[in-house]
Design an enzyme around this catalytic site. Structure first.
Site, PDB file in Angstrom:
ATOM      1  N   HIS A 153       0.846  -1.372   0.031  1.00  0.00           N
ATOM      2  CA  HIS A 153       0.074   0.026  -0.074  1.00  0.00           C
ATOM      3  C   HIS A 153       0.876   1.126  -0.179  1.00  0.00           C
ATOM      4  O   HIS A 153       0.234   2.322  -0.281  1.00  0.00           O
ATOM      5  CB  HIS A 153      -0.951  -0.058   1.184  1.00  0.00           C
ATOM      6  N   SER A 195       4.727   2.770   7.679  1.00  0.00           N
ATOM      7  CA  SER A 195       4.457   1.410   7.046  1.00  0.00           C
ATOM      8  C   SER A 195       5.583   1.216   6.258  1.00  0.00           C
ATOM      9  O   SER A 195       5.974   2.066   5.410  1.00  0.00           O
ATOM     10  CB  SER A 195       3.002   1.741   5.978  1.00  0.00           C
ATOM     11  N   ASP A 208       0.389  -7.887   1.327  1.00  0.00           N
ATOM     12  CA  ASP A 208       0.851  -6.335   1.652  1.00  0.00           C
ATOM     13  C   ASP A 208       2.278  -5.914   1.656  1.00  0.00           C
ATOM     14  O   ASP A 208       2.946  -5.508   2.687  1.00  0.00           O
ATOM     15  CB  ASP A 208       0.208  -5.718   2.995  1.00  0.00           C
TER      16      ASP A 208
END
Length: 494
Positions: free
Chosen positions: A221, A336, A254
């Site tokens: 992402h 992230s 992910d």
């Protein structure tokens, strides 16, 4: 549990980042994956490296092609359901500088006449006396100090025993095993990633050096915006910036791998640990760019292991499932894709999602931050995925060949009567079929792991590799049975 990915978009930081990196501009939600992905249960947490928050995988919602209330989902190995509400934690940033009460009142404001001030009390001689004593004490102190200095100076014949204080605290040694030592060694091998779509939208995340060839591991992402014709850059703590390209990305896991263009020859990959050997209570160190503040180091512990998490980017298209490491190290939008390290500096996970308050903080809708519930993809799984992406450009998923319900339940993962695509719920000749599983069976355990829902089963299957043999415990007609099953494989996100 579902959570927010704290991924990509971040507004300009309130202050300049510690390195000469431009503050990332506010970004839009990450782009949808190359193929639709099944939904994630409502209340899903968000991905953390691009901005969003995670939630337990036990809840779910029907797929896009499934009638409301059907409670069915695609193959347990794939595709997972499209996320319902959560979003990547880097989808925005909370406002800065607002007073908790909305402002401060000024003099002469409304709401009627103010109370008259109390009449002053008559002064007493004692108050003046106390003040005089205080002043006298201060003056006397100054006088005494001055006399003492004068006498000492006049009597200093070179044989004085007066010892002068050092004007330096001396050198400070930070051992390699300290937090400062680990950070000093790991920071040069982390990068702040800026992803920009062809339309100019994008955000900021983190990544770390995987090998000496210039491969950087991060979250899917984080780079989703730049997958189709976008722009990607990676900036090291010393300020050196490199253009990069996406080598491969896996929406379900992910995980993504990018490669630096004209990579430097002195890259130092971070050492990978063994996430299977991590214990609850172990110290953790997280590195990332929360809200655009590059090269930020935070600490905590492993709060839990094997936490079933379903997370999404909030667009209804990117869903990921993991059996996560939970940590209370402060993780926020922009973290992230960054490394979660152990006390020795080994990478044990990739920070991916956070559980956060739903309204983004004090009475607002802005992106919320850490509340001490962060989730990382175990490095043993991420390493396998990264190697497949570098080798083939596509992810490889383990599967059982059966579609399970994603409705909110704690009873187990129920094999539905028919898949959302209209195909058979149990793939003919697939692993589940060969093991004797049928529609209506409820899977309650995979090896020794309790399965409470479809998303939990998916996340646990994906901790394995195709060809692995597992034991499936299920109930049928009130009877519990156990069978051996060899996991199959599926290539790509479609």
């Amino acid at each position: 549990m579902s959570t927010e990915n704290e991924g990509t978009s971040v507004p300009p930081a309130p202050s300049a980042p510690p390195v000469p990196v431009e503050s990332p501009a506010a970004s839009a939600q990450p782009a949808a994956p190359t193929a639709p992905i099944p939904a994630v249960p409502a209340g899903t947490p968000e991905h953390e490296p691009a901005h969003t928050a995670p939630a337990y995988a036990s809840a779910g919602s029907p797929g896009p092609d499934t009638p409301q209330g059907s409670g069915s989902a695609p193959d347990a190995s794939w595709p997972p359901p499209p996320p319902a509400t959560p979003t990547y934690a880097d989808s925005g940033a909370a406002g800065v500088g607002s007073y908790a009460d909305g402002g401060a009142g000024g003099a002469g404001s409304g709401w009627g006449a103010g109370y008259p001030p109390p009449a002053p009390k008559p002064r007493s001689g004692r108050g003046g006396l106390v003040a005089a004593i205080l002043v006298a004490a201060l003056v006397a102190g100054g006088l005494g100090g001055g006399l003492g200095y004068t006498l000492a100076k006049n009597n200093d014949d070179g044989n004085s025993t007066t010892v002068a204080a050092s004007d330096s605290g001396g050198s400070v040694k930070r051992d390699a095993g300290t937090i400062a030592g680990v950070a000093d060694k790991a920071l040069p091998s982390t990068v702040t990633i800026e992803a920009e779509s062809s339309s100019g939208e994008g955000g900021t995340g983190t990544g770390f050096v995987f090998d000496t060839q210039g491969h950087i591991v991060t979250n899917n992402h984080v780079v989703a915006e730049a997958v189709d014709g976008g722009k990607l850059t990676a900036t090291f703590p010393d300020g050196k910036k490199y253009d990069a390209e996406v080598v491969g990305h896996a929406a379900g896991y992910d995980v993504a791998v990018i490669k630096l263009e004209n990579a430097p020859s002195n890259l130092k990959p971070l050492t990978l640990g063994d996430s299977d050997k991590v214990a609850v209570g172990d110290s953790t160190i997280a590195i990332g760019a929360p809200f655009g503040l590059s090269n930020t180091v935070t600490t905590g512990i492993i709060s839990a292991k094997n936490r079933p998490v379903a997370s999404s980017d909030g667009t209804g298209s990117n869903a990921s499932y993991m059996s996560a490491l939970q940590t209370d190290a402060s993780i926020n939008p922009g973290n992230s894709g960054g490394p979660l390290l152990d006390a020795q500096g080994n990478v044990i996970g990739i920070n991916s999602a956070i559980q956060s308050t739903s309204n983004g903080g004090l009475g607002g809708t802005a992106q919320s931050g850490s509340i001490g519930l962060g989730f990382a993809i175990p490095i043993n799984q991420a390493k396998y995925v990264a190697q497949q992406l570098i080798k083939n450009g596509e992810p490889v998923y383990a599967k059982i060949g059966a579609s399970v319900s994603t409705e909110d339940t704690t009873d187990g993962a129920k094999i539905v009567d028919q898949a959302t695509s209209g195909s058979d719920a149990v793939e003919a000749g697939g692993p589940a079929d060969k093991a004797g599983l049928k529609p209506g069976d409820v899977i309650t355990k995979l090896d020794n792991t309790v399965i409470d829902s479809g998303p939990t089963l998916i996340g646990e299957i994906w901790t394995h590799q195709p060809g692995d043999k597992v034991k499936i415990t299920y109930t049928r007609g009130g009877q519990t049975q156990t069978v051996d099953l060899t996991l199959g494989s599926r290539v790509g996100d479609s």
